[in-house]
Structures are given as structure tokens and as C-alpha cells.
Design an enzyme around this catalytic site. Structure first.
Site, PDB file in Angstrom:
ATOM      1  N   ASP A  17       0.842  -1.159   0.068  1.00 22.53           N
ATOM      2  CA  ASP A  17      -0.093   0.068  -0.139  1.00 22.53           C
ATOM      3  C   ASP A  17       0.885   1.303  -0.141  1.00 22.53           C
ATOM      4  OD1 ASP A  17      -2.546   1.512   0.483  1.00 22.53           O
ATOM      5  OD2 ASP A  17      -1.371   2.107   2.290  1.00 22.53           O
ATOM      6  N   ARG A  22       2.089   6.211  -1.843  1.00 19.27           N
ATOM      7  CA  ARG A  22       3.017   7.184  -1.601  1.00 19.27           C
ATOM      8  C   ARG A  22       4.422   7.358  -2.439  1.00 19.27           C
ATOM      9  NH1 ARG A  22       3.126   9.624   4.441  1.00 19.27           N
ATOM     10  NH2 ARG A  22       3.607  11.304   2.962  1.00 19.27           N
ATOM     11  N   SER A  40       6.135  -8.367  -8.296  1.00 20.81           N
ATOM     12  CA  SER A  40       5.407  -9.077  -7.396  1.00 20.81           C
ATOM     13  C   SER A  40       5.361 -10.153  -7.567  1.00 20.81           C
ATOM     14  CB  SER A  40       4.155  -8.297  -7.611  1.00 20.81           C
ATOM     15  OG  SER A  40       3.320  -9.001  -6.484  1.00 20.81           O
ATOM     16  N   ARG A  41       5.098 -11.019  -6.645  1.00 23.76           N
ATOM     17  CA  ARG A  41       4.978 -12.595  -6.586  1.00 23.76           C
ATOM     18  C   ARG A  41       3.420 -12.640  -7.293  1.00 23.76           C
ATOM     19  NH1 ARG A  41       6.526 -13.989  -0.487  1.00 23.76           N
ATOM     20  NH2 ARG A  41       5.029 -12.012  -0.226  1.00 23.76           N
ATOM     21  N   LEU A  77       8.577  -4.430   1.640  1.00 22.99           N
ATOM     22  CA  LEU A  77       7.904  -5.624   2.165  1.00 22.99           C
ATOM     23  C   LEU A  77       7.871  -5.720   3.453  1.00 22.99           C
ATOM     24  CD1 LEU A  77      10.925  -7.605   0.029  1.00 22.99           C
ATOM     25  CD2 LEU A  77       8.444  -7.437  -0.653  1.00 22.99           C
ATOM     26  N   LYS A 100      11.197   0.729   6.970  1.00 28.42           N
ATOM     27  CA  LYS A 100      11.649   0.408   8.197  1.00 28.42           C
ATOM     28  C   LYS A 100      10.744  -0.450   8.873  1.00 28.42           C
ATOM     29  CE  LYS A 100       7.817   2.579   9.521  1.00 28.42           C
ATOM     30  NZ  LYS A 100       6.721   1.686   9.710  1.00 28.42           N
TER      31      LYS A 100
END
Length: 330
Positions: A17, A22, A40-41, A77, A100
């Protein structure tokens, strides 16, 4: 190496997201950055995201890291996957901007930062608020003695509960309030009080049906005896603020961690003589972070103060995890 006049070509590992909402829009608007690919997987999800931002889609993270046309990667991730894919990116000679926390283990964080340094690569943790000038303005007020001798710091970052199935509530993916929202007030304390902060006490809590901590608090202190009281949570009303208390007044800042790009920050300085409101110009901290990352990639290393703060933050998070013990439930 990235050519000085060329944009930094960034591949995105995942369609989280925060990436779609952003970071990718900011990359698309940033002159110094080019979106090289999105992976992406889930091939369909990668295709949808790539189509929205006009870049190639890649089926799988390893496939993206193998692309010569990718100079750097952004990794939004789940926290538990950071260490594996950050290391893979560094070994593929890519600069890395990782969400982070960089990892959920202090030793692993140190190893990755050392690997990046050895390979001449920039590895940065995506703590965006430190790139907003409102915090520089607060630092300058403190240095000028605006509130006298500094005695205390209080900060909170809490957010409403996310829907069921959100990765923040999955312990196997590095979920929990400490890793997700606790980083913000802790990093703010380091940013404003310095790296010699030590953890005094910590507490974590969770609801009866939760498998991760959904709230917590910590008390820290500097060698000079300035206390920092921090609180954080994933099941709370929204709060994003800090306050510094001195011998002659206090400084307060709301919207401290995630201000919109069009938000004019207001720093309140309260003294016995009255309250002063310092209104600053709006600033896009997402764009500022991307520009800082592009500069670091061209230099071949992250700024030394950012590396030091990342390491100290990792040590304090680990201490909070250990001292906080098993999350308390009602």
C-alpha cells in the site's frame, strides 16, 4: 555507478500500500528518479501497478534484481522479509531503500550495513520524517535556548486498527506495533536527543485475540538525565506528535511523522510570557527522501549519521523487545 546527469533507475520489490499510495507517485514526479520496473509474486498485481505508473512489470523479486537496467531497489516488503531481499539486492550490486525497520534483528541490521559499505552501495532505511525541515527548526530552537535547559521529551505515534488479515497483525511477517509504529517516536528521540539514549523500561500490550503486540510504551534517558517517554500503537485513535519540556517552556509539534505535502507545519513554543506559533512552509518529505536516496546512490554510500542512527535504533528496538517481554493481554 550512477551517472551524475542520469536519473536513478529504481525497481520496486512488491506492491504494498505505501508503495502504491505514496512512494510510486513521488518517484513518478521526481526528476532524479526513474521507475525502472515493479515486481510482485502476483503477476497480475505487478501488471496493474506497472500499467498505472508506465513502467515494466516483473514476475518475481529475483527476476527484478537480475535486470541490468535497475540501479537501485525500493523494498516495501513485510519486515520479516527485509533481511533476505535487502541482502540479495546488495549482492546484485543494487543500492537499496528499505522500509523501516531495516530488519527485526540488531545483528542482521549491522551485517547488512557493513555489506553495503564494503560493496560501495547506499543502503538507507526509509524513515521519511527526518527529511522534513520542521525537525531542523525544532533543533535550532533547542540550540538557541528557546525553552531553557531541556529536561524531557514525550512522543506518540498511534494509528487505528487495520482490517483483518493485514500483515501488521501477522507475527510470521514481522508484524506488531513495536516494529510498525514504535520506530517513529524512538527515531524522533534519537534525532533530537542524540545517540547516547539508553532504554530504562519498556512495556508491550495486545488484545486477547491478537498474535502480536498492538501497543506499547518505553522510557529512555540520556547520560545528562533527559527523559524520553514514548508510546505507540496499532489499535488506537490517530496521534502523531512530540513535545519537548525545558526549564523555561515547552515546544510541541503535531503531525510530526506523516504530514501531507501541502501541510504547513506549526511549531508551538510556550513560555511564561505567552505562546508563539511558528508556521513553516509545506514540504514534501517523500520527495525529499527520494532525493536524499538518489544523492546517496551517486555517492556510493548512505550518510554516516543515518547509518549510525539506524544501528542505534536497531539496538534500542531489540532492548525494548527483550525488556518489554511477552505482550500483556487484558
Amino acid at each position: 555507478m550512477v551517472a551524475p546527469a542520469s536519473p536513478l533507475r529504481v525497481g520496486v520489490l512488491g506492491c504494498a500500500d505505501i508503495a502504491r499510495r505514496r512512494i510510486l507517485p513521488a518517484m513518478a514526479a521526481c526528476d532524479g528518479v526513474e521507475i525502472a520496473a515493479v515486481a510482485s509474486r502476483d503477476a497480475d498485481r505487478a501488471a496493474r501497478t506497472a500499467r498505472e505508473f508506465g513502467c515494466p512489470a516483473v514476475d518475481g523479486y529475483a527476476e527484478l534484481l537480475a535486470l541490468d537496467e535497475v540501479d537501485a531497489v525500493y523494498a516495501p516488503l513485510p519486515a520479516a522479509l527485509h533481511a533476505r531481499w535487502v541482502e540479495a539486492a546488495l549482492r546484485a550490486d543494487k543500492h537499496v531503500l528499505a522500509e523501516k525497520p531495516l530488519t527485526t534483528e540488531r545483528a542482521r541490521t549491522a551485517d547488512l550495513l557493513a555489506l553495503a559499505d564494503a560493496r560501495g552501495l547506499a543502503l538507507m532505511e526509509n524513515v521519511m520524517f527526518v527529511h522534513h525541515p520542521q525537525h531542523t527548526a525544532v533543533r535550532e530552537l533547542l540550540a538557541d535556548g528557546a525553552i531553557g535547559a531541556l529536561h524531557g521529551f514525550q512522543s506518540a505515534f498511534t494509528v487505528p486498527r487495520r482490517p483483518a488479515g493485514d500483515v501488521r497483525h501477522d507475527p510470521d511477517l514481522g508484524g506488531g506495533a513495536l516494529w510498525d509504529t514504535g520506530v517513529y517516536p524512538l527515531r524522533a528521540a534519537l534525532h533530537l536527543l542524540g545517540p547516547e539514549l539508553e532504554l530504562v523500561a519498556a512495556l508491550r500490550s495486545s488484545g486477547p485475540e491478537d498474535r502480536v503486540d498492538t501497543g506499547g510504551a518505553a522510557l529512555l534517558s540520556t547520560p545528562a538525565g533527559v527523559f524520553a517517554q514514548l508510546s505507540y500503537g496499532l489499535d488506537h485513535a490517530y496521534r502523531s506528535s512530540y513535545e519537548l519540556v525545558g526549564s523555561e517552556g515547552r515546544i510541541t509539534l503535531d503531525r510530526a511523522f506523516t504530514p501531507p505535502a501541502d501541510h504547513p507545519p506549526v511549531i508551538r513554543v510556550e513560555r511564561a510570557s505567552g505562546t508563539e506559533e511558528i508556521v513553516l512552509e509545506p514540504h514534501d518529505q517523500v520527495a525529499a527522501t527520494l532525493n536524499a536516496f538518489a544523492s546517496a546512490a551517486r555517492a556510493g554510500r548512505a550518510p554516516r549519521d543515518a547509518v549510525a542512527d539506524c544501528l542505534r535504533q536497531a539496538a534500542l528496538l531489540e532492548s525494548a523487545l527483550l525488556k518489554g517481554g511477552r505482550p500483556l493481554t487484558p
